[in-house]
Design a protein around this motif. Structure first.
Motif, mmCIF file in Angstrom:
data_model
loop_
_atom_site.group_PDB
_atom_site.id
_atom_site.type_symbol
_atom_site.label_atom_id
_atom_site.label_comp_id
_atom_site.label_asym_id
_atom_site.label_seq_id
_atom_site.Cartn_x
_atom_site.Cartn_y
_atom_site.Cartn_z
ATOM 1 N N PRO A 36 0.812 -1.217 0.000
ATOM 2 C CA PRO A 36 0.000 0.000 0.000
ATOM 3 C C PRO A 36 0.842 1.261 0.000
ATOM 4 O O PRO A 36 1.924 1.311 0.590
ATOM 5 C CB PRO A 36 -0.781 -0.122 1.312
ATOM 6 N N VAL A 37 0.352 2.287 -0.692
ATOM 7 C CA VAL A 37 0.923 3.637 -0.599
ATOM 8 C C VAL A 37 -0.210 4.592 -0.238
ATOM 9 O O VAL A 37 -1.375 4.216 -0.231
ATOM 10 C CB VAL A 37 1.615 4.060 -1.912
ATOM 11 N N SER A 38 0.126 5.825 0.055
ATOM 12 C CA SER A 38 -0.835 6.721 0.701
ATOM 13 C C SER A 38 -1.862 7.338 -0.230
ATOM 14 O O SER A 38 -2.867 7.885 0.240
ATOM 15 C CB SER A 38 -0.085 7.841 1.430
ATOM 16 N N SER A 39 -1.649 7.271 -1.543
ATOM 17 C CA SER A 39 -2.591 7.916 -2.458
ATOM 18 C C SER A 39 -2.409 7.381 -3.865
ATOM 19 O O SER A 39 -1.363 6.795 -4.187
ATOM 20 C CB SER A 39 -2.367 9.436 -2.466
ATOM 21 N N PRO A 40 -3.396 7.601 -4.738
ATOM 22 C CA PRO A 40 -3.212 7.227 -6.147
ATOM 23 C C PRO A 40 -2.045 7.970 -6.787
ATOM 24 O O PRO A 40 -1.327 7.412 -7.624
ATOM 25 C CB PRO A 40 -4.547 7.606 -6.809
ATOM 26 N N GLU A 41 -1.861 9.234 -6.403
ATOM 27 C CA GLU A 41 -0.804 10.032 -7.014
ATOM 28 C C GLU A 41 0.583 9.465 -6.711
ATOM 29 O O GLU A 41 1.486 9.517 -7.562
ATOM 30 C CB GLU A 41 -0.901 11.487 -6.537
ATOM 31 N N ILE A 42 0.771 8.927 -5.493
ATOM 32 C CA ILE A 42 2.054 8.310 -5.164
ATOM 33 C C ILE A 42 2.285 7.091 -6.063
ATOM 34 O O ILE A 42 3.378 6.895 -6.616
ATOM 35 C CB ILE A 42 2.096 7.890 -3.684
ATOM 36 N N ALA A 43 1.261 6.274 -6.220
ATOM 37 C CA ALA A 43 1.395 5.081 -7.062
ATOM 38 C C ALA A 43 1.617 5.466 -8.521
ATOM 39 O O ALA A 43 2.417 4.832 -9.232
ATOM 40 C CB ALA A 43 0.155 4.200 -6.918
ATOM 41 N N GLU A 44 0.912 6.493 -8.988
ATOM 42 C CA GLU A 44 1.076 6.950 -10.377
ATOM 43 C C GLU A 44 2.491 7.461 -10.618
ATOM 44 O O GLU A 44 3.123 7.129 -11.631
ATOM 45 C CB GLU A 44 0.054 8.042 -10.685
ATOM 46 N N MET A 45 2.992 8.266 -9.683
ATOM 47 C CA MET A 45 4.336 8.813 -9.853
ATOM 48 C C MET A 45 5.392 7.734 -9.709
ATOM 49 O O MET A 45 6.421 7.753 -10.414
ATOM 50 C CB MET A 45 4.586 9.930 -8.834
ATOM 51 N N ALA A 46 5.163 6.756 -8.832
ATOM 52 C CA ALA A 46 6.124 5.669 -8.665
ATOM 53 C C ALA A 46 6.307 4.901 -9.966
ATOM 54 O O ALA A 46 7.432 4.566 -10.355
ATOM 55 C CB ALA A 46 5.675 4.727 -7.546
ATOM 56 N N LYS A 47 5.193 4.599 -10.643
ATOM 57 C CA LYS A 47 5.296 3.869 -11.909
ATOM 58 C C LYS A 47 6.027 4.697 -12.957
ATOM 59 O O LYS A 47 6.893 4.190 -13.685
ATOM 60 C CB LYS A 47 3.908 3.476 -12.411
ATOM 61 N N ILE A 48 5.706 5.971 -13.042
ATOM 62 C CA ILE A 48 6.399 6.833 -13.996
ATOM 63 C C ILE A 48 7.892 6.876 -13.673
ATOM 64 O O ILE A 48 8.751 6.787 -14.564
ATOM 65 C CB ILE A 48 5.809 8.253 -13.952
ATOM 66 N N PHE A 49 8.211 6.999 -12.377
ATOM 67 C CA PHE A 49 9.612 7.093 -11.979
ATOM 68 C C PHE A 49 10.367 5.821 -12.325
ATOM 69 O O PHE A 49 11.534 5.870 -12.742
ATOM 70 C CB PHE A 49 9.724 7.378 -10.482
ATOM 71 N N GLU A 50 9.746 4.668 -12.152
ATOM 72 C CA GLU A 50 10.397 3.400 -12.521
ATOM 73 C C GLU A 50 10.849 3.438 -13.980
ATOM 74 O O GLU A 50 11.968 3.015 -14.316
ATOM 75 C CB GLU A 50 9.429 2.231 -12.313
ATOM 76 N N ASN A 51 9.981 3.934 -14.846
ATOM 77 C CA ASN A 51 10.305 3.957 -16.267
ATOM 78 C C ASN A 51 11.247 5.099 -16.633
ATOM 79 O O ASN A 51 12.094 4.953 -17.523
ATOM 80 C CB ASN A 51 9.027 4.028 -17.094
ATOM 81 N N VAL A 52 11.123 6.235 -15.947
ATOM 82 C CA VAL A 52 12.061 7.336 -16.169
ATOM 83 C C VAL A 52 13.474 6.905 -15.781
ATOM 84 O O VAL A 52 14.453 7.214 -16.470
ATOM 85 C CB VAL A 52 11.628 8.584 -15.374
#
Length: 450
Positions: free
Chosen positions: A215-231
């Motif tokens: 779990p993470v604290s918000s959808p935005e954290i999960a969205e940014m995490a996925k983007i960061f993985e690919n960046v």
């Protein structure tokens, strides 16, 4: 952050009822949706798989997989349970406890987010989203999409309040086609809900089919995490591609430096280093596309993403760099690109798969044709190929006779099913973009590293 592996299921979908497994509607049965559906069925859930492509539905009903990295056996096993129902009828999702959106999120020609598939998915399911339902987005997208697009559109169409009347969460897909070590069930799954209750419900749902849900604290954290993985991958690939070009320039100037030996040498350091490899450019469904979702959204907040954009430019130039190296190699043999006969070996975007989406090999073929070359391809994973709406002839076998017709062979993927020995023995010129050919394996005059 704690993992939720091996914790007890909180079956909110059957509260007050006889305990049961959830009914899950998965919208989109591509490389993300189908493996996810199979994993949920394996966990005991009832899954309705909705896809507008009737060919996919028909294949599943016949027990056939249409994904090159997925055998028929798991599909047949899932269909035999009676708990996987593929369909093209949106009405079949009625009564679902959860709706999971696994649809494409491409870019427009202007490199801006293309939300039309998400909008279409919401239009198809919103009338069936009832009070207490959970809606999860898996498609990679910019931070804010789950809250500002998915939740709001469903609220507008249903009159229900997101986070109160129905739950919304983001759980990014992390599929890696062809990975023999990690699959859908064993890849850790991030989950971020609009509220704590939404997160708990999404956690409970995904535990049915996934071993480790985080779990993470918000959808935005999960969205940014996925983007960061690919960046992260995009930037490091851009770095090593730039290093490759620099090493080749050094070598041409008399200072011989093999970038692959450099990478191997650096990898002997047991900390603070991660190995990345150069290649002919970026390909696939994620790395060439997803980082631009971040740069697009960042502009709204006046945030700079300069490193991302520079890495994108470096990687985007690699197909053209490969062609330039080919032209120099042909020139050494008193030949020109115009009128040459060329063979591209390996057109999938990565090794041992059949996926050609955003493959750098396609860009290379387009550039070669624009330069007046006649191009064929060989790839045992790709039965037919078209570039710019024009078919590319396939070469069935690599042997002395078939290779005799070509002025050069470009190696753009390292497939285990390809026997490269005939190329090493008979190709007059080899353009190696994947370090397939050892530096001492052929006459240096026949080998160009690109």
């Amino acid at each position: 952050m704690q993992s939720t592996a091996n914790t007890e299921h909180d079956a909110w979908w059957s509260a007050g009822e006889t305990p049961r497994k959830p009914k899950i509607a998965i919208i989109g049965l591509g490389y993300v949706g189908l493996p996810l559906a199979l994993s949920f069925v394996e966990g005991g859930a009832e899954v309705v798989g909705l896809d507008v492509d009737t060919r996919k539905v028909d294949a599943l009903l016949e027990g056939r997989s249409y994904l090159g990295t997925l055998d028929d056996a798991p599909v047949q096993a899932a269909m035999a349970t009676g708990r996987l129902r593929p369909t093209s009828s949106a009405a079949a999702v009625a009564g679902a406890d959860a709706f999971i959106l696994c649809v494409p999120t491409p870019l427009t020609r202007q490199r801006e987010p293309d939300m039309r598939f998400i909008h279409a998915a919401i239009r198809s399911i919103s009338r069936y989203v009832g009070a207490g339902a959970l809606v999860c987005l898996e498609s990679t997208t910019y931070p804010g999409t789950t809250r500002e697009v998915v939740a709001e559109l469903i609220a507008q169409r249903t009159g229900l309040r997101p986070g109160a009347d129905f739950c919304v969460a983001f759980s990014p897909e992390r599929e890696d086609p062809g990975n023999a070590h990690f699959g859908t069930r064993t890849i850790p799954k991030l989950v971020g809900g609009m509220t704590a209750r939404c997160t708990r419900r999404a956690l409970s749902l995904y535990r049915v089919g996934i071993d480790n849900v985080v779990p993470v604290s918000s959808p935005e954290i999960a969205e940014m995490a996925k983007i960061f993985e690919n960046v992260f991958r995009m930037v490091n690939i851009g770095l090593v591609n730039e290093l490759k070009v620099a090493c080749q320039r050094f070598s041409e100037g008399g200072v011989d430096i093999d970038v692959h030996e450099v990478i191997d040498a650096a990898a002997t350091k047991p900390f603070g280093y991660m190995r990345f490899f150069p290649g002919p450019g970026l390909g696939g469904h994620c790395i060439p596309i997803d980082p631009y979702y971040l740069s697009w959204r960042a502009r709204e907040f006046d945030a700079k993403t300069r490193l991302l954009e520079i890495a994108g430019e470096i990687n985007a130039e690699m197909p053209r760099y490969v062609v330039e190296r080919l032209i120099r190699g042909l020139s050494r043999q008193q030949k020109a690109l115009y009128g040459s006969h060329l063979l591209v070996v390996g057109v999938a975007y990565k090794d041992d798969i059949d996926d050609v989406r955003e493959s750098p090999a396609l860009k290379i073929i387009r550039l070669l044709r624009e330069g007046g070359a006649e191009v064929h391809y060989h790839d045992p994973h790709v039965e037919a190929l078209s570039v710019a709406d024009q078919a590319v002839p396939a070469l069935a076998d690599l042997n002395a006779d078939s290779l005799a017709d070509f002025d050069a062979v470009l190696l753009t993927a390292r497939h285990r099913r390809v026997d490269y020995e005939p190329v090493l023995e008979h190709a007059p010129l080899i353009i190696d973009t994947r370090n397939i050919v050892g530096r001492d394996a052929v006459d240096p005059e026949r080998l160009v590293k690109a």
